[in-house]
Scaffold this active site. Structure first.
Site, PDB file in Angstrom:
ATOM      1  CB  SER A  19       3.645  -7.244   6.082  1.00  0.00           C
ATOM      2  OG  SER A  19       2.484  -7.147   6.870  1.00  0.00           O
ATOM      3  CG  ASP A  29       0.351   0.210   5.948  1.00  0.00           C
ATOM      4  OD1 ASP A  29      -0.693  -0.463   5.978  1.00  0.00           O
ATOM      5  OD2 ASP A  29       1.486  -0.283   6.068  1.00  0.00           O
ATOM      6  CG  HIS A  80       0.350  -3.307   4.384  1.00  0.00           C
ATOM      7  ND1 HIS A  80       1.156  -2.948   5.441  1.00  0.00           N
ATOM      8  CD2 HIS A  80       0.403  -4.670   4.323  1.00  0.00           C
ATOM      9  CE1 HIS A  80       1.663  -4.025   6.008  1.00  0.00           C
ATOM     10  NE2 HIS A  80       1.239  -5.088   5.338  1.00  0.00           N
TER      11      HIS A  80
END
Length: 259
Positions: free
Chosen positions: A94, A211, A238
């Site tokens: 991320s 996601d 995600h």
């Protein structure tokens, strides 16, 4: 725990394992490197693992100012140098994927191979921009903040599969601390477009089909923008590192082991 000073920040990092090679795991938005703990046994047979606690995490110390990707990338570079373990393989998730990519561009000699999971280039994606904006806007409601993070982080199938008790525990995990809010502010403002051509390390970009935090098209864009990069996609939300932890670890290990 070792600590390295970078500009105004004091950045602690954990060292786990005694493997002959070095792996750096770069955390995303939130409390810090604990997000990797459930994966460590899958790497420590081969690697000495470095886990930086970047500015905005619970244990880092700094002046509390606005964060930049360059600031966090310099902290990753400083940890590798302080540990005397470079060149290292670097894996980021991320926001950590963005930071790891910037660190690889900034100090190419430090990064042997790079994995960027569920990352992005900038917030030109209107969905991403609005998702992060709403998340900031509900920061005064701790319960809603954590529940929104859970709702967007995991796929519907995964949430239904783990059951209500586990879902509630996840909803209580992400809290609107000042550091986490600084991370989200960075998510909205970062742009690594100019760094991407300077990435020299062989790179694997990982996207997540379901996601709802950083839509998968962002990972596909990142892959297209890094010359020669490879791409893998998981049918998860995600947080692929939790939804398919074993498959994620196997994919990363296979890529890192390539000649």
């Amino acid at each position: 725990m070792p600590t390295v000073t970078v500009a105004t920040a004091r950045i602690p990092y954990r060292v786990v394992g005694e493997g002959p090679e070095t792996l750096v795991l770069v955390h995303g938005t939130g409390p810090g490197s604990g997000m990797w703990d459930h994966l460590l046994d899958g790497f420590t047979d081969r690697y000495t693992v470095l886990l930086p606690e970047l500015s905005g995490s619970e244990t880092a110390e700094d002046d509390g100012g606005e964060l930049t990707v360059e600031t966090l990338a310099a902290q990753v570079n400083a940890v590798i140098e302080d540990a005397g373990r470079g060149p290292a393989d670097v894996v980021g998730f991320s926001l950590g994927a963005v930071v790891a990519t910037a660190a690889a561009a900034r100090r190419p000699e430090q990064v042997r191979r790079l994995v960027a999971a569920a990352g992005w280039i900038n917030a030109d994606d209107e969905y991403l921009r609005n998702m992060m904006t709403v998340w900031l806007a509900i920061a005064d409601d701790t319960a809603a903040f954590g529940r929104y993070a859970t709702l967007t982080a995991f796929s519907r199938g995964f949430l239904n599969g783990i059951g209500r008790e586990a879902v509630e525990a996840n909803a209580a995990f992400m809290r609107p601390t000042p550091g986490t809010l600084r991370h989200i502010g960075l998510n909205l403002n970062l742009d690594i477009t100019e760094s991407l051509p300077r990435v020299q390390a062989p790179t694997l970009v990982i996207g997540c089909t379901q996601d709802a935090t950083v839509p998968v098209e962002n990972a596909r864009r990142l892959h297209a923008a890094i010359p020669g990069s490879e791409y893998a996609e998981f049918d998860t939300g995600h947080v692929v590192v939790f939804e398919q932890s074993e498959a994620f670890t196997a994919t990363v290990r296979t890529f890192l082991a390539a000649a």
